[in-house]
Scaffold this motif. Structure first.
Motif, short mmCIF file in Angstrom:
data_model
loop_
_atom_site.label_atom_id
_atom_site.label_comp_id
_atom_site.label_asym_id
_atom_site.label_seq_id
_atom_site.Cartn_x
_atom_site.Cartn_y
_atom_site.Cartn_z
N SER A 104 -0.98 -12.20 1.24
CA SER A 104 -0.33 -11.59 2.41
C SER A 104 1.12 -11.20 2.11
O SER A 104 1.72 -10.41 2.85
N ALA A 105 1.70 -11.75 1.04
CA ALA A 105 3.08 -11.41 0.66
C ALA A 105 3.14 -10.35 -0.43
O ALA A 105 4.20 -10.08 -0.97
N VAL A 106 1.99 -9.75 -0.73
CA VAL A 106 1.91 -8.74 -1.79
C VAL A 106 1.65 -7.37 -1.18
O VAL A 106 0.78 -7.21 -0.32
N THR A 107 2.42 -6.38 -1.61
CA THR A 107 2.17 -4.99 -1.23
C THR A 107 1.92 -4.18 -2.49
O THR A 107 2.70 -4.23 -3.44
N VAL A 108 0.81 -3.45 -2.49
CA VAL A 108 0.48 -2.57 -3.60
C VAL A 108 0.93 -1.16 -3.23
O VAL A 108 0.50 -0.61 -2.21
N VAL A 109 1.81 -0.58 -4.03
CA VAL A 109 2.38 0.73 -3.76
C VAL A 109 1.84 1.72 -4.78
O VAL A 109 1.92 1.49 -5.99
N VAL A 110 1.29 2.83 -4.29
CA VAL A 110 0.78 3.87 -5.19
C VAL A 110 1.58 5.15 -4.95
O VAL A 110 2.16 5.35 -3.88
N PRO A 111 1.62 6.05 -5.95
CA PRO A 111 2.40 7.29 -5.82
C PRO A 111 1.78 8.24 -4.80
O PRO A 111 0.62 8.08 -4.41
N PRO A 112 2.54 9.23 -4.36
CA PRO A 112 2.04 10.15 -3.33
C PRO A 112 0.84 10.97 -3.78
O PRO A 112 0.10 11.49 -2.95
N THR A 113 0.63 11.09 -5.09
CA THR A 113 -0.51 11.86 -5.60
C THR A 113 -1.80 11.06 -5.61
O THR A 113 -2.87 11.60 -5.92
N ALA A 114 -1.75 9.78 -5.29
CA ALA A 114 -2.93 8.91 -5.40
C ALA A 114 -3.96 9.23 -4.33
O ALA A 114 -3.62 9.62 -3.21
N SER A 115 -5.22 9.04 -4.68
CA SER A 115 -6.29 9.12 -3.68
C SER A 115 -6.41 7.77 -3.00
O SER A 115 -5.77 6.79 -3.41
N GLU A 116 -7.24 7.70 -1.97
CA GLU A 116 -7.44 6.43 -1.27
C GLU A 116 -8.71 5.73 -1.74
O GLU A 116 -9.07 4.67 -1.20
N ASP A 117 -9.36 6.26 -2.76
CA ASP A 117 -10.63 5.69 -3.20
C ASP A 117 -10.47 4.26 -3.69
O ASP A 117 -11.35 3.42 -3.50
N TRP A 118 -9.35 3.98 -4.35
CA TRP A 118 -9.17 2.65 -4.92
C TRP A 118 -9.17 1.57 -3.85
O TRP A 118 -9.65 0.46 -4.07
N VAL A 119 -8.64 1.89 -2.65
CA VAL A 119 -8.60 0.91 -1.56
C VAL A 119 -10.02 0.60 -1.09
O VAL A 119 -10.39 -0.56 -0.87
N ASP A 120 -10.83 1.64 -0.95
CA ASP A 120 -12.21 1.46 -0.48
C ASP A 120 -13.03 0.63 -1.45
O ASP A 120 -14.00 -0.03 -1.04
N ASP A 121 -12.66 0.65 -2.73
CA ASP A 121 -13.44 -0.05 -3.74
C ASP A 121 -12.96 -1.48 -4.00
O ASP A 121 -13.54 -2.18 -4.84
N LEU A 122 -11.91 -1.91 -3.31
CA LEU A 122 -11.40 -3.25 -3.55
C LEU A 122 -12.42 -4.31 -3.14
O LEU A 122 -13.10 -4.18 -2.11
N PRO A 123 -12.55 -5.39 -3.91
CA PRO A 123 -13.44 -6.47 -3.50
C PRO A 123 -12.93 -7.17 -2.25
O PRO A 123 -11.74 -7.13 -1.93
N ASP A 124 -13.83 -7.82 -1.54
CA ASP A 124 -13.49 -8.44 -0.26
C ASP A 124 -12.38 -9.47 -0.39
O ASP A 124 -11.56 -9.64 0.54
N GLU A 125 -12.32 -10.18 -1.53
CA GLU A 125 -11.32 -11.24 -1.67
C GLU A 125 -9.89 -10.71 -1.75
O GLU A 125 -8.94 -11.48 -1.68
N LEU A 126 -9.74 -9.38 -1.91
CA LEU A 126 -8.40 -8.79 -1.95
C LEU A 126 -8.04 -8.13 -0.63
O LEU A 126 -7.08 -7.36 -0.55
#
Length: 363
Positions: A96-118
């Motif tokens: 909960s204290a971690v923020t993952v920051v991606v560049p403006p060119t990134a797609s959102e696919d990586w978020v959808d593919d994250l495992p439930d534990e993340l």
């Protein structure tokens, strides 16, 4: 050639077989294969990071706010991110204290593919146009007023998980460049033009930020991971050296047929691939591009000359190819005819990862 090379083309794979008497080899440095998995390579690098002297997990305090700057184009992204976050948690920092920051060119696919534990991590796509999402860091070494992603600036601990690549502008992508200019404001993104300026300013901004911890991924062929170079300080120089050692190539002569291959790459990576192919092309030669990338990698001005003979094997629309003024390759057989009619052939698999030079060593 001892065996055919295989290139992704649209949704399929084509084999390219070049006779030995036509073949111009590409001399490469360190191309040894690795048996370890990406997780194993990352785990080993985090246990003995350069410049830190202790495992990464011992560098945190439980109340740290951690920003992970993520390169969304990494192979095995979720596997690598999961292993990195496990190390952060082992240091006593909750997700909960971690923020993952991606560049403006990134797609959102990586978020959808994250495992439930993340699921508890925060995800943020940097918006260079939102003044509330950037913070003033200070003047750069060139006098520029530097603004950077606010989450990154205000974090107690910054980790950069990035690939190491050769950039379309002539330098290296990854590491400091993942912070600046990638996470700066819109005005800055539109105002950096030269490779020298990018390198100097990106290194200076990283120094101003503090001591980011870099996890640099050196890719192998296809979607493999060859090395992980992790640590602080001069570790970024180590990353550049390892990228150069693995992906620099040299040919002793140019060829009248050059074949370049790319997977599902970005526009910048596509431009790097084509640039490498054009370096190897003799006057009046033919350039073949084999790709599984979307046609969105092409800007209004394609990265080849108007008078060059360009053949494209892809999943692109035929009308799109006609508009580009290139010749469509529809099958392996058509490609084989081009090879048969050539005198000398150079083939560059994963051409977007390479930096090719022409001439004898030392020239």
């Amino acid at each position: 050639m001892s065996s055919p090379l295989r290139f992704p083309v649209g949704d399929s794979t084509w084999a390219v077989d070049v006779p030995a008497d036509k073949w111009v080899p590409v001399e490469r440095g360190d191309v040894t294969t690795v048996s370890a998995t990406p997780s194993e390579l990352l785990r080993a690098a985090l246990a003995k990071p350069t410049g830190l002297g202790v495992p990464l997990r011992t560098a945190f305090t439980p109340d740290d706010r951690v920003a992970v700057v993520l390169d969304d184009k990494l192979p095995h992204l979720n596997e690598l991110l999961s292993e990195l976050l496990a190390e952060v948690q082992a240091g006593g920092v909750p997700l909960s204290a971690v923020t993952v920051v991606v560049p403006p060119t990134a797609s959102e696919d990586w978020v959808d593919d994250l495992p439930d534990e993340l699921g508890d991590i925060h995800a943020e796509t940097h918006d260079p146009t939102d003044v509330k999402r950037v913070a003033f860091l200070g003047p750069s070494s060139t006098g520029r007023l530097v603004y950077l992603n606010r989450t990154v600036v205000e974090a107690d601990f910054v980790i950069v998980l990035c690939g190491r690549r050769f950039a379309a502008w002539g330098g290296y992508d990854g590491a400091e460049a993942s912070l600046f200019p990638a996470l700066s404001n819109a005005e800055t993104l539109g105002g950096i033009s030269t490779a020298a300026t990018r390198k100097v300013e990106s290194e200076a901004v990283a120094f101003q930020l503090g001591t980011p911890f870099y996890v640099q991924i050196i890719e192998g062929p296809g979607d493999t991971v060859a090395e992980v170079v992790a640590g602080i300080g001069d570790v970024t120089t180590d990353g550049r050296k390892r990228q150069k050692a693995r992906w620099s190539g040299r040919v002793t002569e140019k060829a009248d047929l050059v074949i370049v291959g790319t997977g599902p790459v970005s526009a910048d990576e596509f431009a790097v691939a084509v640039a490498n192919g054009r370096k190897c092309l003799a006057d009046g030669g033919r350039l073949v591009i084999l790709t599984s990338a979307a046609d969105s990698v092409l800007s209004a001005k394609p990265p080849w000359g108007e008078d060059e003979q360009v053949f494209v094997g892809s999943g692109w629309d035929e009308e799109k190819l006609d508009d580009l003024g290139v010749i469509r390759l529809g099958s392996e057989r058509e490609l084989a005819r081009l090879v048969a009619s050539a005198e000398r052939v150079i083939a560059l698999s994963d051409a977007y990862k390479m930096r090719v030079r022409i001439g004898e060593p030392g020239s």
